[in-house]
Design a protein around this motif. Structure first.
Motif, short mmCIF file in Angstrom:
data_model
loop_
_atom_site.label_atom_id
_atom_site.label_comp_id
_atom_site.label_asym_id
_atom_site.label_seq_id
_atom_site.Cartn_x
_atom_site.Cartn_y
_atom_site.Cartn_z
N ILE A 66 0.85 -1.20 0.00
CA ILE A 66 0.00 0.00 0.00
C ILE A 66 0.88 1.25 0.00
N PRO A 67 0.60 2.21 -0.91
CA PRO A 67 1.43 3.42 -0.94
C PRO A 67 1.38 4.20 0.37
N TRP A 68 2.45 4.88 0.64
CA TRP A 68 2.62 5.64 1.90
C TRP A 68 1.47 6.62 2.11
N TRP A 69 1.11 7.35 1.05
CA TRP A 69 0.09 8.39 1.18
C TRP A 69 -1.31 7.81 1.39
N ALA A 70 -1.51 6.53 1.02
CA ALA A 70 -2.85 5.92 1.13
C ALA A 70 -3.17 5.47 2.56
N ILE A 71 -2.16 5.56 3.45
CA ILE A 71 -2.37 5.15 4.85
C ILE A 71 -2.57 6.41 5.70
N LYS A 72 -3.71 6.50 6.37
CA LYS A 72 -4.01 7.68 7.18
C LYS A 72 -3.80 7.36 8.65
N ASP A 73 -3.31 8.35 9.38
CA ASP A 73 -3.03 8.10 10.81
C ASP A 73 -4.32 7.93 11.61
N GLY A 74 -4.19 7.32 12.78
CA GLY A 74 -5.34 7.13 13.68
C GLY A 74 -5.33 5.76 14.31
N ASN A 75 -6.21 5.58 15.28
CA ASN A 75 -6.39 4.27 15.94
C ASN A 75 -7.89 3.94 15.95
N PRO A 76 -8.38 3.15 15.02
CA PRO A 76 -7.65 2.47 13.94
C PRO A 76 -7.27 3.43 12.82
N CYS A 77 -6.26 3.02 12.05
CA CYS A 77 -5.81 3.85 10.93
C CYS A 77 -6.84 3.80 9.80
N GLY A 78 -6.62 4.61 8.78
CA GLY A 78 -7.52 4.59 7.63
C GLY A 78 -6.76 4.27 6.35
N PHE A 79 -7.49 3.86 5.35
CA PHE A 79 -6.90 3.63 4.03
C PHE A 79 -7.76 4.38 3.01
N THR A 80 -7.12 5.10 2.11
CA THR A 80 -7.88 5.87 1.12
C THR A 80 -7.18 5.85 -0.23
N SER A 81 -7.97 5.92 -1.28
CA SER A 81 -7.37 5.98 -2.62
C SER A 81 -7.31 7.43 -3.10
N TYR A 82 -7.75 8.36 -2.23
CA TYR A 82 -7.70 9.78 -2.59
C TYR A 82 -6.35 10.36 -2.15
N ASN A 83 -5.54 10.77 -3.12
CA ASN A 83 -4.22 11.30 -2.82
C ASN A 83 -4.35 12.78 -2.46
N MET A 84 -4.08 13.10 -1.20
CA MET A 84 -4.25 14.48 -0.72
C MET A 84 -3.24 15.43 -1.36
N VAL A 85 -2.13 14.88 -1.84
CA VAL A 85 -1.10 15.74 -2.43
C VAL A 85 -1.51 16.16 -3.83
N THR A 86 -1.89 15.15 -4.64
CA THR A 86 -2.25 15.47 -6.04
C THR A 86 -3.74 15.81 -6.18
N LYS A 87 -4.50 15.61 -5.12
CA LYS A 87 -5.96 15.86 -5.10
C LYS A 87 -6.68 15.02 -6.15
N VAL A 88 -6.23 13.79 -6.30
CA VAL A 88 -6.81 12.89 -7.30
C VAL A 88 -7.08 11.53 -6.65
N THR A 89 -8.21 10.90 -7.03
CA THR A 89 -8.46 9.53 -6.57
C THR A 89 -7.74 8.59 -7.53
N VAL A 90 -6.84 7.76 -7.01
CA VAL A 90 -6.04 6.88 -7.85
C VAL A 90 -6.75 5.53 -7.97
N ALA A 91 -7.24 5.24 -9.19
CA ALA A 91 -8.07 4.05 -9.40
C ALA A 91 -7.32 2.75 -9.06
N ALA A 92 -6.04 2.69 -9.46
CA ALA A 92 -5.26 1.46 -9.21
C ALA A 92 -5.14 1.19 -7.71
N VAL A 93 -4.92 2.27 -6.94
CA VAL A 93 -4.81 2.10 -5.48
C VAL A 93 -6.19 1.73 -4.91
N GLY A 94 -7.24 2.32 -5.48
CA GLY A 94 -8.60 2.00 -5.05
C GLY A 94 -8.89 0.52 -5.22
#
Lengths: 218, 177
Positions: A66-94
């Motif tokens: 899983i890409p570094w940016w797709a892992i969100k901090d927290g307890n429990p953590c989160g996983f997202t395909s929305y890249n906050m840096v590029t502001k794009v949802t990455v279909a492959a990661v999704g």
């Protein structure tokens, strides 16, 4: 050898048979306890082995898939395909998350948003034992660790000085943080009683894995 | 031939045989428990070693020119000696402690952000410059990184893992192959 009415009677006396039974009984009592204990132990080792292999699967996927940016901090953590840096949802990661995360955590990892998952779930193995998995992720970002930050330094040959950089000098603010390293803690918690949720079992067992994932993609 | 008491002798022999079988069964169970523990500790060390490798690669990506200059100016020793998880509080896992046993992610008050469930550390053992391609369009340097990781299992038991990797780094962009 006893002579009764001129007959020769060889054999084992009744007392001997009783003593033999007594010894056998005393002998088989611990054997019985050991065998029932061994069955329990075998199941205990089985559940422990399943927990170890699930924890490894979760950590492997998070560290190397899983890409570094797709892992969100927290307890429990989160996983997202929305890249906050590029502001794009990455279909492959999704599609990776949709396949991998339910396998990692099983029941309870889905959220209302189909593009997002949480690192928490309940898995039931084929024998009926239940395992809870949870992952906590902490961003070791500049602001939250500024009192004692992770430094990046290299000595300068022939000089007592060093090239020394703090995180905020090396990376721009992304997702509102200067961050390069995430701390990942995986916990597997299970009950040795079939069908029992480990959260309801005061004797539940736990194991942990810890790793630090660096941003090698940015 | 006097055979008085033969039953007791036979039973005692039988008892002795059973005791031997029990002993070996018990030993094999103990081995299984021991192996599971070993596997877990070794796995914990493995992930710490990979954490160290990622940390070193990150620094190589961020500071490729400074790393090359260390070697080109005849620097000796390990330029990444500061990459040691115990140097920085956010990554310092400490040593084995009984206080860690209460750590639980399912209880909010039992898993503070600055605590760890077990002790251990990673560090860069060596960093070598293997070679450079200066005359090419892309200026690249080859490095070999060796990471060591240790897990403190308590009672003086240390589980270690070593990880070595060779890589080529673009000196001005930090791209790693």
């Amino acid at each position: 050898m006893k002579m009764i009415g001129n007959k020769n009677r060889n054999g084992i006396t009744f007392v001997e048979v009783m003593i033999a039974f007594l010894i056998l009984g005393l002998l088989f009592l611990p054997v019985f306890f050991f065998l029932t204990g061994a069955v329990r132990d075998t199941e205990k080792f089985y559940t422990e082995t399943v927990a170890i292999s699930r924890a490894k699967f979760i950590m492997d996927t998070m560290m190397f898939q899983i890409p570094w940016w797709a892992i969100k901090d927290g307890n429990p953590c989160g996983f997202t395909s929305y890249n906050m840096v590029t502001k794009v949802t990455v279909a492959a990661v999704g599609s990776l998350l949709k396949k991998a995360v339910p396998k990692m955590f099983d029941e309870g990892c889905k959220t209302a948003n189909p593009e997002e998952f949480k690192g928490d779930g309940l898995y039931t193995c084929r024998k009926g034992f239940k395992y809870r998995a949870r992952v906590k992720v902490v961003d070791l970002d500049y602001d939250s660790t500024s009192a004692n930050p992770v430094m990046f330094s290299i000595p300068i040959p022939g000089s007592p000085n060093k090239h020394e950089f703090q995180i905020n000098q090396l990376v721009s603010k992304r997702d509102d943080k200067f961050n390069l390293i995430k701390k990942i803690i995986v916990q597997l918690k299970w009950s040795n009683i079939k069908g029992k949720d480990p959260e309801q079992d005061p004797l539940a067992k736990s194991l942990f894995l810890v790793a630090f994932k660096s941003d090698l993609e940015g | 031939m006097n055979r008085n008491g033969i039953a007791i002798v036979v039973v005692l022999f039988f008892a002795f045989s059973i005791a031997i079988i029990l002993f070996f069964m018990l030993q094999s169970n103990t081995n299984l428990a021991f192996q599971n523990k070993q596997t877990l500790y070794q796995m914990q060390a493995y992930y710490l070693a990979h954490s160290g490798m990622q940390h070193a690669k990150l620094q190589l990506r961020l500071l490729p020119k400074e790393t090359y200059e260390f070697f080109s100016k005849k620097g000796t020793g390990n330029p990444y000696a500061d990459i040691d998880s115990s140097n920085y509080p956010p990554t310092a896992m400490g040593v084995f402690s009984n206080k860690n046993s209460g750590y639980d992610l399912f209880k909010a008050d039992k898993c503070p952000d600055d605590k760890f469930p077990y002790g251990g550390k990673y560090f860069v053992d060596t960093l070598e410059l293997l070679g450079s391609h200066d005359s090419m369009k892309m200026v690249q340097d080859g490095y070999k990184i060796v990471i060591k990781a240790q897990i403190d299992g308590g009672r003086g038991k240390i589980f270690s893992e070593e990880l070595a990797e060779e890589m080529i780094v673009s000196r001005y962009t930090g791209g790693i192959k």
